[in-house]
Design a protein around this motif. Structure first.
Motif, short mmCIF file in Angstrom:
data_model
loop_
_atom_site.label_atom_id
_atom_site.label_comp_id
_atom_site.label_asym_id
_atom_site.label_seq_id
_atom_site.Cartn_x
_atom_site.Cartn_y
_atom_site.Cartn_z
N VAL A 288 -13.02 -8.38 9.61
CA VAL A 288 -11.72 -7.90 9.15
C VAL A 288 -11.73 -7.91 7.62
O VAL A 288 -12.15 -8.90 7.00
CB VAL A 288 -10.58 -8.81 9.66
N PHE A 289 -11.25 -6.82 7.01
CA PHE A 289 -11.12 -6.78 5.55
C PHE A 289 -9.65 -6.93 5.20
O PHE A 289 -8.79 -6.29 5.80
CB PHE A 289 -11.65 -5.47 4.99
N ILE A 290 -9.36 -7.75 4.19
CA ILE A 290 -7.98 -7.97 3.78
C ILE A 290 -7.80 -7.70 2.29
O ILE A 290 -8.63 -8.11 1.47
CB ILE A 290 -7.51 -9.40 4.13
N LEU A 291 -6.73 -6.98 1.96
CA LEU A 291 -6.33 -6.75 0.57
C LEU A 291 -4.86 -7.18 0.48
O LEU A 291 -3.95 -6.40 0.79
CB LEU A 291 -6.50 -5.29 0.17
N PRO A 292 -4.60 -8.42 0.07
CA PRO A 292 -3.26 -8.99 0.14
C PRO A 292 -2.44 -8.86 -1.14
O PRO A 292 -1.63 -9.73 -1.47
CB PRO A 292 -3.56 -10.47 0.43
N SER A 293 -2.62 -7.78 -1.87
CA SER A 293 -2.08 -7.63 -3.22
C SER A 293 -0.57 -7.87 -3.31
O SER A 293 0.20 -7.46 -2.45
CB SER A 293 -2.38 -6.24 -3.75
N ASN A 294 -0.19 -8.50 -4.44
CA ASN A 294 1.22 -8.66 -4.80
C ASN A 294 1.65 -7.59 -5.79
O ASN A 294 2.84 -7.42 -6.03
CB ASN A 294 1.46 -10.03 -5.45
N ILE A 314 -8.52 -3.56 9.22
CA ILE A 314 -7.91 -3.65 7.90
C ILE A 314 -6.57 -4.41 7.94
O ILE A 314 -5.73 -4.16 8.80
CB ILE A 314 -7.65 -2.25 7.32
N MET A 315 -6.40 -5.28 6.95
CA MET A 315 -5.12 -5.95 6.70
C MET A 315 -4.75 -5.70 5.25
O MET A 315 -5.51 -6.05 4.35
CB MET A 315 -5.23 -7.46 6.95
N VAL A 316 -3.59 -5.07 5.01
CA VAL A 316 -3.14 -4.84 3.63
C VAL A 316 -1.68 -5.23 3.52
O VAL A 316 -0.91 -5.16 4.49
CB VAL A 316 -3.32 -3.37 3.19
N SER A 317 -1.30 -5.62 2.30
CA SER A 317 0.12 -5.90 2.06
C SER A 317 0.86 -4.59 1.81
O SER A 317 0.24 -3.54 1.58
CB SER A 317 0.27 -6.82 0.85
N ASP A 318 2.18 -4.67 1.81
CA ASP A 318 3.00 -3.48 1.58
C ASP A 318 3.03 -3.06 0.10
O ASP A 318 3.71 -2.10 -0.25
CB ASP A 318 4.42 -3.68 2.11
N LYS A 319 2.30 -3.75 -0.74
CA LYS A 319 2.16 -3.36 -2.15
C LYS A 319 0.89 -2.55 -2.39
O LYS A 319 0.63 -2.14 -3.53
CB LYS A 319 2.13 -4.61 -3.03
N GLY A 332 -5.27 -1.97 12.26
CA GLY A 332 -4.97 -3.16 11.47
C GLY A 332 -3.48 -3.39 11.33
O GLY A 332 -2.69 -3.00 12.21
N ILE A 333 -3.08 -4.01 10.21
CA ILE A 333 -1.66 -4.26 9.97
C ILE A 333 -1.34 -4.09 8.48
O ILE A 333 -2.19 -4.26 7.62
CB ILE A 333 -1.20 -5.67 10.40
N ILE A 334 -0.06 -3.73 8.23
CA ILE A 334 0.52 -3.80 6.90
C ILE A 334 1.54 -4.92 6.94
O ILE A 334 2.47 -4.88 7.76
CB ILE A 334 1.20 -2.47 6.51
N ASN A 353 -8.92 -11.75 21.48
CA ASN A 353 -9.18 -10.41 22.02
C ASN A 353 -10.16 -9.66 21.15
O ASN A 353 -9.77 -8.85 20.31
CB ASN A 353 -7.85 -9.65 22.13
N ARG A 354 -11.45 -9.91 21.36
CA ARG A 354 -12.47 -9.24 20.55
C ARG A 354 -12.62 -7.77 20.93
O ARG A 354 -13.10 -6.96 20.13
CB ARG A 354 -13.82 -9.96 20.69
N LYS A 355 -12.19 -7.41 22.13
CA LYS A 355 -12.23 -6.00 22.53
C LYS A 355 -11.30 -5.18 21.63
O LYS A 355 -11.65 -4.07 21.22
CB LYS A 355 -11.83 -5.84 24.00
N LYS A 356 -10.15 -5.74 21.33
CA LYS A 356 -9.20 -5.06 20.45
C LYS A 356 -9.78 -4.88 19.06
O LYS A 356 -9.59 -3.84 18.42
CB LYS A 356 -7.90 -5.88 20.38
N LEU A 357 -10.51 -5.88 18.58
CA LEU A 357 -11.16 -5.79 17.28
C LEU A 357 -12.14 -4.62 17.25
O LEU A 357 -12.16 -3.84 16.29
CB LEU A 357 -11.91 -7.10 16.98
N ALA A 358 -12.94 -4.47 18.28
CA ALA A 358 -13.91 -3.37 18.35
C ALA A 358 -13.21 -2.02 18.34
O ALA A 358 -13.67 -1.06 17.69
CB ALA A 358 -14.78 -3.51 19.59
N GLU A 359 -12.07 -1.91 19.04
CA GLU A 359 -11.31 -0.66 19.07
C GLU A 359 -10.78 -0.32 17.67
O GLU A 359 -10.81 0.84 17.24
CB GLU A 359 -10.16 -0.77 20.06
N MET A 360 -10.28 -1.33 16.99
CA MET A 360 -9.76 -1.12 15.64
C MET A 360 -10.85 -0.71 14.67
O MET A 360 -10.65 0.16 13.81
CB MET A 360 -9.04 -2.38 15.15
#
Length: 391
Positions: A288-294, A314-319, A332-334, A353-360
């Motif tokens: 999983v890659f995350i960009l949690p910018s403020n 992918i995980m990113v913040s709303d900024k 992923g998620i925002i 749920n690693r199956k979900k990870l593969a789908e993403m």
């Protein structure tokens, strides 16, 4: 053959490849005017990383260019008076372009170019600003008025995504002036040889004592407040599971702060800045890659493109400017910036749920194909074709 003059400060690893592709189409002649001067090429101190950086991929191959003398007392792209080129307009005129593409207005010479060439030749503009960090008040109103004046000297704005388009619309540009030219990276370089790069990543993870079965969350970027890498440590403290790991790749002024805050947690790993040639492997260190910018100023986030081309969730913040265009529940998620609760829930679910990870992962690689250098080239050529029909 149409002639396109491109005005930009210095060679950038995300732009030079599509300059080359555009030139290699043989449909137009391209010349890039680098306004920082020769000092803008080669190794430079990057205050964000806190070290000297020199990219290890070619940035000057396959297209015509010239360095323009810069007489600024403090040369650089970090302030308005850092780019002052007394003979820039004269040099551009000598080349006799049919159209101009200017990157950024917030430099003395670039703003002069916009003003001088408007109504002489079609002016295209590239900038990726957004409204994500706007604060209501008198300064906002003054800036809005000023930017409407700046963009009144532009024929077409090449917007990178949804947030960037909203910015241009807010500052007076009409729908017919806006052309989608996505922010992109060299997708093929990150997609090619996936088995080889995955194996290299597995070997690297073993050297870090990370098991193949572990869920690995990766941050890669500058260790600075804007990027908010501290959020990973908060997430780690909320998930005691030994099967999750966190890798932070980069350098910056928060270096010692982050390492002290990690407090010896064996699940948290730090790696120094890695250059471009290694990045297709680096992104595969994580699941999983995350960009949690403020913020402020996370106008797009090209690291997200690179991670998606490497087939990562992918995980990113709303900024993060690219979020609305590149990230959904399918890959992923925002999450709200500065808030780690949703991140904890998301990662806890993936542990189950690693199956979900593969789908993403597959969805990320599929979605990023629309954000490519080839699409940039097609869009620019289409604009120039439109201009041709008006001649």
């Amino acid at each position: 053959m149409k002639r396109l003059a491109i005005i930009t400060t210095h060679p950038i690893q995300y732009n030079a490849p599509w300059f080359k592709l555009l030139n290699e189409t043989g449909k137009i002649a391209v010349k890039v005017f680098y306004t920082w001067g020769r000092a803008g090429m080669g190794a430079k101190y990057d205050p964000g990383f806190g070290k000297v950086i020199e990219w290890d991929i070619p940035l000057l191959e396959g297209y015509d260019y010239e360095y323009v003398d810069n007489i600024s007392n403090e040369p650089g792209s970090h302030h308005f008076k850092g780019i002052i080129n007394p003979d820039l307009i004269e040099r551009i005129q000598a080349w006799k372009p049919d159209a101009l593409l200017v990157f950024g207005w917030s430099f003395d010479s670039h703003l002069r170019c916009l003003r001088f060439f408007y109504k002489k030749v079609p002016v295209l503009f590239r900038g990726d600003s957004t409204l994500l960090d706007e604060k209501v008040g008198i300064r906002q109103l003054i800036r809005r008025f000023f930017l409407r004046w700046v963009f009144s000297h532009v024929d077409f704005a090449l917007y990178a995504g949804t947030n960037n388009k909203m910015y241009f619309r807010k500052h007076g540009l009409k729908e017919h002036q806006l052309v989608f030219v996505p922010h992109a990276i060299d997708n093929e370089r990150f997609c090619n040889n996936p088995e080889v790069n995955e194996q290299k990543a597995r070997d690297w993870r073993k050297r870090l004592n990370i098991n193949d079965s572990d869920l690995v969350v990766l941050f890669a970027g500058k260790f600075e407040s804007k990027k908010n890498p501290e959020l990973l440590l908060k997430v780690a403290s909320e998930i005691p599971n030994k099967d999750i790991r966190f890798i932070l790749v980069g350098n910056g002024h928060l270096d010692s702060t982050l390492k002290n805050a990690a407090n010896g947690d064996p699940r948290i790993h730090f790696l120094d800045f890695q250059n471009q040639n290694l990045m297709p492997v680096v992104y595969r260190l994580g699941d999983v890659f995350i960009l949690p910018s403020n913020g402020p100023g996370e106008t797009w986030g090209l690291a997200v493109n690179e991670a998606m081309a490497s087939s990562r969730t992918i995980m990113v913040s709303d900024k993060v400017g690219c979020g609305v265009d590149l990230v959904s529940h399918k890959n992923g998620i925002i999450f709200p910036h500065g808030k780690h609760v949703e991140c904890v829930s998301f990662l806890t679910a993936l542990l189950e749920n690693r199956k979900k990870l593969a789908e993403m992962n597959r969805e990320s690689e599929k979605r990023i194909t629309d954000f490519s250098y080839e699409r940039i080239v097609r869009a620019v050529l289409n604009i120039l074709d439109t201009l041709k029909t008006k001649d």
